[in-house]
Design an enzyme around this catalytic site. Structure first.
Site, PDB file in Angstrom:
ATOM      1  N   ARG A   1      62.006  92.144  -9.281  1.00 30.77           N
ATOM      2  CA  ARG A   1      63.397  91.827  -8.964  1.00 30.77           C
ATOM      3  C   ARG A   1      63.593  91.668  -7.460  1.00 30.77           C
ATOM      4  O   ARG A   1      63.172  92.515  -6.676  1.00 30.77           O
ATOM      5  CB  ARG A   1      64.299  92.945  -9.479  1.00 30.77           C
TER       6      ARG A   1
ATOM      7  N   GLY B   1      60.481  97.961  -3.491  1.00 29.58           N
ATOM      8  CA  GLY B   1      59.072  97.562  -3.569  1.00 29.58           C
ATOM      9  C   GLY B   1      58.881  96.069  -3.392  1.00 29.58           C
ATOM     10  O   GLY B   1      57.964  95.615  -2.696  1.00 29.58           O
ATOM     11  N   CYS B   2      59.763  95.294  -3.983  1.00 30.87           N
ATOM     12  CA  CYS B   2      59.665  93.837  -3.894  1.00 30.87           C
ATOM     13  C   CYS B   2      59.913  93.366  -2.462  1.00 30.87           C
ATOM     14  O   CYS B   2      59.298  92.402  -2.000  1.00 30.87           O
ATOM     15  CB  CYS B   2      60.639  93.185  -4.867  1.00 30.87           C
ATOM     16  N   THR B   3      60.798  94.048  -1.762  1.00 30.81           N
ATOM     17  CA  THR B   3      61.083  93.707  -0.368  1.00 30.81           C
ATOM     18  C   THR B   3      59.868  94.014   0.511  1.00 30.81           C
ATOM     19  O   THR B   3      59.483  93.192   1.346  1.00 30.81           O
ATOM     20  CB  THR B   3      62.335  94.457   0.125  1.00 30.81           C
TER      21      THR B   3
ATOM     22  N   ALA C   1      57.221  91.284  -0.237  1.00 28.94           N
ATOM     23  CA  ALA C   1      57.610  89.977   0.300  1.00 28.94           C
ATOM     24  C   ALA C   1      57.519  89.952   1.821  1.00 28.94           C
ATOM     25  O   ALA C   1      57.035  88.976   2.407  1.00 28.94           O
ATOM     26  CB  ALA C   1      59.030  89.628  -0.150  1.00 28.94           C
TER      27      ALA C   1
END
Length: 149
Positions: free
Chosen positions: A37, A42-44, A47
Protein backbone atom coordinates in the site's frame (compact mmCIF):
# COMPACT_ATOMS: atom_id res chain seq x y z
CA UNK A 1 6.88 -18.75 -11.20
CA UNK A 2 10.60 -19.43 -11.19
CA UNK A 3 13.91 -18.04 -12.42
CA UNK A 4 14.20 -18.50 -16.18
CA UNK A 5 10.45 -18.17 -16.81
CA UNK A 6 9.21 -15.52 -19.21
CA UNK A 7 7.91 -12.60 -17.14
CA UNK A 8 4.15 -12.13 -17.55
CA UNK A 9 3.47 -9.01 -19.61
CA UNK A 10 1.28 -6.81 -17.49
CA UNK A 11 -0.85 -3.91 -18.69
CA UNK A 12 -1.85 -1.42 -15.98
CA UNK A 13 -2.44 2.27 -15.48
CA UNK A 14 0.44 4.38 -14.19
CA UNK A 15 0.46 6.99 -11.44
CA UNK A 16 -0.41 9.53 -14.17
CA UNK A 17 -3.32 7.43 -15.47
CA UNK A 18 -1.57 6.38 -18.69
CA UNK A 19 -1.56 2.80 -19.91
CA UNK A 20 1.70 0.91 -19.29
CA UNK A 21 2.82 -2.42 -20.73
CA UNK A 22 5.81 -4.18 -19.20
CA UNK A 23 6.88 -5.34 -22.68
CA UNK A 24 7.55 -1.68 -23.55
CA UNK A 25 10.73 -1.99 -21.44
CA UNK A 26 12.05 -5.04 -23.32
CA UNK A 27 15.73 -4.59 -24.09
CA UNK A 28 16.62 -3.34 -20.62
CA UNK A 29 16.56 -4.90 -17.21
CA UNK A 30 13.59 -4.17 -14.97
CA UNK A 31 13.25 -4.29 -11.20
CA UNK A 32 9.55 -4.93 -10.72
CA UNK A 33 8.65 -4.59 -7.08
CA UNK A 34 5.28 -5.25 -5.49
CA UNK A 35 4.29 -3.46 -2.29
CA UNK A 36 1.09 -3.64 -0.21
CA UNK A 37 0.00 0.00 0.00
CA UNK A 38 1.24 3.45 -0.98
CA UNK A 39 2.34 5.84 1.76
CA UNK A 40 2.54 3.29 4.57
CA UNK A 41 5.73 3.07 6.67
CA UNK A 42 7.38 -0.01 5.13
CA UNK A 43 6.36 0.86 1.59
CA UNK A 44 7.71 4.39 2.02
CA UNK A 45 11.08 3.10 3.29
CA UNK A 46 11.35 0.72 0.33
CA UNK A 47 10.32 3.33 -2.28
CA UNK A 48 12.66 5.98 -0.86
CA UNK A 49 15.61 3.57 -0.91
CA UNK A 50 14.93 2.80 -4.59
CA UNK A 51 14.65 6.58 -5.17
CA UNK A 52 17.96 7.26 -3.45
CA UNK A 53 19.75 4.63 -5.58
CA UNK A 54 17.98 5.37 -8.89
CA UNK A 55 21.13 6.74 -10.57
CA UNK A 56 22.98 3.51 -9.70
CA UNK A 57 20.15 1.47 -11.25
CA UNK A 58 20.24 3.69 -14.36
CA UNK A 59 24.00 3.11 -14.72
CA UNK A 60 23.19 -0.59 -14.91
CA UNK A 61 20.55 0.12 -17.61
CA UNK A 62 17.84 -1.02 -15.20
CA UNK A 63 14.37 0.50 -14.85
CA UNK A 64 12.58 0.43 -11.49
CA UNK A 65 8.80 -0.05 -11.49
CA UNK A 66 6.61 -0.28 -8.37
CA UNK A 67 3.22 -2.01 -8.24
CA UNK A 68 0.48 -1.94 -5.61
CA UNK A 69 -3.32 -2.32 -5.57
CA UNK A 70 -3.78 1.43 -5.05
CA UNK A 71 -5.69 3.66 -7.48
CA UNK A 72 -3.66 5.88 -9.87
CA UNK A 73 -4.51 8.98 -7.78
CA UNK A 74 -3.07 7.37 -4.62
CA UNK A 75 0.04 6.36 -6.56
CA UNK A 76 0.41 9.92 -7.89
CA UNK A 77 0.09 11.40 -4.40
CA UNK A 78 2.70 8.93 -3.04
CA UNK A 79 5.05 9.65 -5.95
CA UNK A 80 4.76 13.42 -5.51
CA UNK A 81 5.05 13.36 -1.72
CA UNK A 82 8.36 11.46 -1.81
CA UNK A 83 9.67 12.69 -5.19
CA UNK A 84 9.85 9.16 -6.59
CA UNK A 85 11.58 9.21 -10.01
CA UNK A 86 10.13 5.94 -11.34
CA UNK A 87 6.78 4.61 -12.53
CA UNK A 88 4.21 3.35 -10.05
CA UNK A 89 1.50 1.05 -11.37
CA UNK A 90 -2.07 0.79 -10.11
CA UNK A 91 -3.02 -2.89 -9.90
CA UNK A 92 -6.57 -2.27 -8.68
CA UNK A 93 -7.88 -5.62 -9.98
CA UNK A 94 -4.79 -7.47 -8.66
CA UNK A 95 -4.19 -8.98 -12.12
CA UNK A 96 -0.43 -8.33 -12.01
CA UNK A 97 -0.17 -9.54 -8.40
CA UNK A 98 -1.96 -12.75 -9.36
CA UNK A 99 0.13 -13.22 -12.54
CA UNK A 100 3.31 -12.96 -10.45
CA UNK A 101 1.94 -15.04 -7.58
CA UNK A 102 2.22 -12.33 -4.92
CA UNK A 103 -1.51 -12.00 -4.06
CA UNK A 104 -1.55 -14.31 -1.05
CA UNK A 105 -3.32 -15.14 2.15
CA UNK A 106 -1.66 -13.32 5.01
CA UNK A 107 -2.10 -13.38 8.75
CA UNK A 108 -2.95 -9.92 10.13
CA UNK A 109 -3.31 -9.81 13.91
CA UNK A 110 -4.52 -13.41 13.95
CA UNK A 111 -6.97 -12.88 11.08
CA UNK A 112 -6.54 -14.39 7.62
CA UNK A 113 -6.72 -11.75 4.89
CA UNK A 114 -5.69 -11.56 1.23
CA UNK A 115 -2.96 -9.10 0.35
CA UNK A 116 0.27 -8.39 -1.48
CA UNK A 117 3.33 -10.27 -0.27
CA UNK A 118 6.14 -7.72 -0.62
CA UNK A 119 8.16 -9.21 -3.49
CA UNK A 120 10.63 -8.13 -6.16
CA UNK A 121 11.46 -9.59 -9.56
CA UNK A 122 14.55 -8.80 -11.61
CA UNK A 123 13.59 -9.22 -15.25
CA UNK A 124 16.36 -9.48 -17.82
CA UNK A 125 16.57 -7.54 -21.08
CA UNK A 126 15.29 -10.71 -22.78
CA UNK A 127 12.06 -10.61 -20.73
CA UNK A 128 12.96 -13.59 -18.54
CA UNK A 129 13.02 -13.61 -14.75
CA UNK A 130 16.59 -13.51 -13.42
CA UNK A 131 15.91 -13.32 -9.68
CA UNK A 132 12.94 -13.47 -7.32
CA UNK A 133 12.82 -12.00 -3.83
CA UNK A 134 9.83 -13.10 -1.74
CA UNK A 135 8.74 -11.90 1.71
CA UNK A 136 10.99 -8.86 1.34
CA UNK A 137 12.04 -6.75 4.32
CA UNK A 138 11.72 -3.13 3.15
CA UNK A 139 14.80 -1.68 4.85
CA UNK A 140 17.98 -2.38 2.87
CA UNK A 141 16.16 -4.12 0.02
CA UNK A 142 17.13 -1.67 -2.75
CA UNK A 143 20.82 -2.11 -1.89
CA UNK A 144 20.36 -5.89 -1.90
CA UNK A 145 18.82 -5.75 -5.39
CA UNK A 146 21.52 -3.38 -6.65
CA UNK A 147 24.24 -5.75 -5.42
CA UNK A 148 22.62 -8.55 -7.44
CA UNK A 149 22.80 -6.53 -10.66
Amino acid sequence: MKVGDKAPDIKLRTDSGEEFKLSSLKGQRVVLYFYPRADTPGCTVEACEFRDDIKKFAKKDTAVVGVSPDKPAAQAKFKDKYDLPFTLLADEEKTAAEAYGVWKEKNMYGKKVMGIERSTFIIGADGKIEKIYGKVKAKGHAAEVLAEL
